[in-house]
Write a protein that holds these residues in place. Structure first.
Motif, mmCIF file in Angstrom:
data_model
loop_
_atom_site.group_PDB
_atom_site.id
_atom_site.type_symbol
_atom_site.label_atom_id
_atom_site.label_comp_id
_atom_site.label_asym_id
_atom_site.label_seq_id
_atom_site.Cartn_x
_atom_site.Cartn_y
_atom_site.Cartn_z
ATOM 1 N N LEU A 178 0.867 -1.181 0.000
ATOM 2 C CA LEU A 178 0.000 0.000 0.000
ATOM 3 C C LEU A 178 0.901 1.227 0.000
ATOM 4 N N HIS A 224 -1.585 -1.382 -4.055
ATOM 5 C CA HIS A 224 -2.688 -0.489 -3.731
ATOM 6 C C HIS A 224 -2.124 0.910 -3.524
ATOM 7 N N ASN A 237 -7.327 -0.790 -7.521
ATOM 8 C CA ASN A 237 -6.674 -0.762 -6.205
ATOM 9 C C ASN A 237 -6.328 0.656 -5.757
ATOM 10 N N HIS A 248 -7.526 4.068 -3.970
ATOM 11 C CA HIS A 248 -8.541 4.375 -2.961
ATOM 12 C C HIS A 248 -8.498 5.865 -2.655
ATOM 13 N N ILE A 270 -8.508 1.802 5.805
ATOM 14 C CA ILE A 270 -7.801 1.207 4.660
ATOM 15 C C ILE A 270 -6.781 0.158 5.132
ATOM 16 N N ILE A 282 -7.147 -3.718 3.860
ATOM 17 C CA ILE A 282 -6.165 -4.324 2.927
ATOM 18 C C ILE A 282 -5.161 -5.224 3.657
ATOM 19 N N PRO A 287 -1.937 -4.718 4.384
ATOM 20 C CA PRO A 287 -0.793 -4.862 3.455
ATOM 21 C C PRO A 287 0.429 -5.498 4.113
ATOM 22 N N ILE A 289 3.864 -1.221 3.759
ATOM 23 C CA ILE A 289 3.213 0.093 3.700
ATOM 24 C C ILE A 289 4.308 1.126 3.456
#
Ligand code: NDP
Ligand code: GDR
Length: 359
Positions: A16, A40, A64, A66, A79, A83, A85, A88
């Motif tokens: 992400l 994402h 993906n 947002h 988020i 997700i 992730p 990050i």
């Protein structure tokens, strides 16, 4: 400390990126996609499209992306929880140093509280064992004014460069907010066992750089002067010296920071420093123009040696209330720990940027 094998990444690794629409976010996206990641990204609602740097990969990431904002703690929690992730990357920032003097409160909010929101989000969503976190730190945290350092420290800085141990003396609201983020990363790492790493990145540039930063401002202007659609290039402080690398190389380093067994704080730099004046000369050389300098201070001009036309002028409008004079990084640790080295040279990068701006 061993580096985990990038070749054997599971296809399902999820990243992400906060700040995906920015210069470095776009290169990081390219890199992660090439390694098989599901990428994402957080994009801000705006009255205009902000995804032009991602156009070439848009089909791969369109589902993906947002809408959100790093300063919105509810959104950040939502988020992260949704997700979950593996990695990050916090590249979101009001990243213009001069603008941070005009908007100190806003810049601090985004550049510091944004980081805190993500760190708290990791904790409150119980992602400590799931997610690794990268914070986009900066050489602006060092300051780069001789009087702040001991003679011994300064001698080291100009010969070998700034390291992870060099003291920080930020000179702008931007640098100060980034330093608080840097500290928060270390505090959350120690207190909550979060895998959180600080990259201390020196300036990185490319043809995707916003033209309000000096490298791209210069390469766009040089190209426009060659095309005959601009008369002169107007700049601020020509004496500022920076360690400029290519954003593509830095995206690679940013990813490597999270491929370790343990979190790292690491300087990412080329180890070579040039002045804005030298940058101007190299950019004009790419269109076969030799610049010679005449005058001093605000009266200084850059002249085309052949035609004697004034092509570069100074305007105090671009001076800063407090300037970072000199930056040079020593990325020995990055070489040893994350096996990173830059591929681009400064001269190659500026020449390539001028070439791109000519087309
Ligand atoms: P850019 O200015 O090109 O990109 C900044 C990104 O942050 C954009 O995607 C922007 O979105 C996003 N952003 C800004 N505010 C918010 C917010 N409130 N919420 C969510 N997203 C936000 O910067 P770079 O790509 O050059 O740099 C990336 C990061 O690295 C930044 O944090 C910068 O401070 C840091 N850094 C950069 C260096 C460099 O030389 N490039 C060197 C050292 C550190 P939008 O497109 O909507 O504006
Ligand atoms: P910087 O980049 O402040 O180092 O921050 P910038 O390109 O804005 O300035 C570099 C140096 O050039 C001098 N300068 C000018 N700068 C701009 N923008 N416009 C001009 O006309 C001009 N003339 C001279 C500046 O005074 C300065 O000394 C960048 C950002 O990407 C940050 O987000 C990042 O953290 C640091 O690099 C490392």
């Amino acid at each position: 400390m061993a580096i985990s094998s990038i070749d054997t990444l599971p296809a399902s690794k999820v990243a992400l990126i906060f700040g995906i629409t920015g210069q470095t976010g776009s290169y990081l996206t390219d890199h992660l996609l090439s390694l098989g990641y599901k990428v994402h990204g957080v994009i801000r609602r705006s009255s205009n499209f902000t995804t032009n740097r991602l156009e070439h990969v848009f089909d791969q990431i369109r589902n993906n992306l947002h809408y959100g904002d790093v300063t919105d703690s509810l959104f950040v929690m939502k988020i992260l929880g949704k997700i979950k992730p593996n990695e990050i990357y916090n590249l979101a920032a009001q990243s213009h140093v001069a603008v941070s003097f005009e908007l100190p409160s806003y810049s601090t909010n985004v550049n510091c509280l944004g980081t805190l929101n993500i760190l708290e989000g990791i904790r409150l969503c119980n992602l400590e064992r799931v997610s690794k976190f990268y914070q986009a730190g900066t050489s602006e945290m060092f300051g780069g004014q001789k009087e702040d350092f001991t003679e011994q420290e300064w001698e080291r800085i100009v010969t070998k460069g700034m390291t992870e141990k060099t003291p920080f003396h930020p000179k702008s609201p931007y640098g100060a907010a980034k330093l608080l983020s840097h500290n928060l990363v270390q505090i959350y790492r120690k207190s909550y066992n979060i895998f959180a790493s600080n990259g201390i990145c020196f300036n990185h540039e490319s043809h995707r750089r916003d033209p309000r930063f000096v490298t791209r401002k210069i390469t766009v202007s040089v190209a426009n002067i060659k095309k005959g659609i601009q008369e002169q290039l107007v700049l601020g402080n020509l004496n500022a010296e920076r360690d400029w690398g290519h954003a593509e190389d830095y995206a690679r380093a940013i990813h490597l920071c999270l491929q370790q067994d343990n979190p790292v704080d690491v300087v990412i730099a080329t180890g070579r420093t040039f002045s804005v004046r030298q940058l101007v000369e190299i950019a004009f050389a790419a269109i076969d123009v030799d610049i010679i300098w005449k005058g001093h201070g605000e009266k200084e001009v850059g002249i085309d040696k052949k035609t004697e036309k004034v092509l570069v002028k100074i305007s105090p409008q671009y001076y800063r209330p407090n300037e970072v004079h000199y930056l040079k990084g020593d990325s020995t640790l990055a070489k040893e720990l994350i096996f990173w080295e830059p591929k681009w040279t400064f001269e190659q990068m500026i020449t390539e940027m001028v070439k791109c701006d000519l087309t």
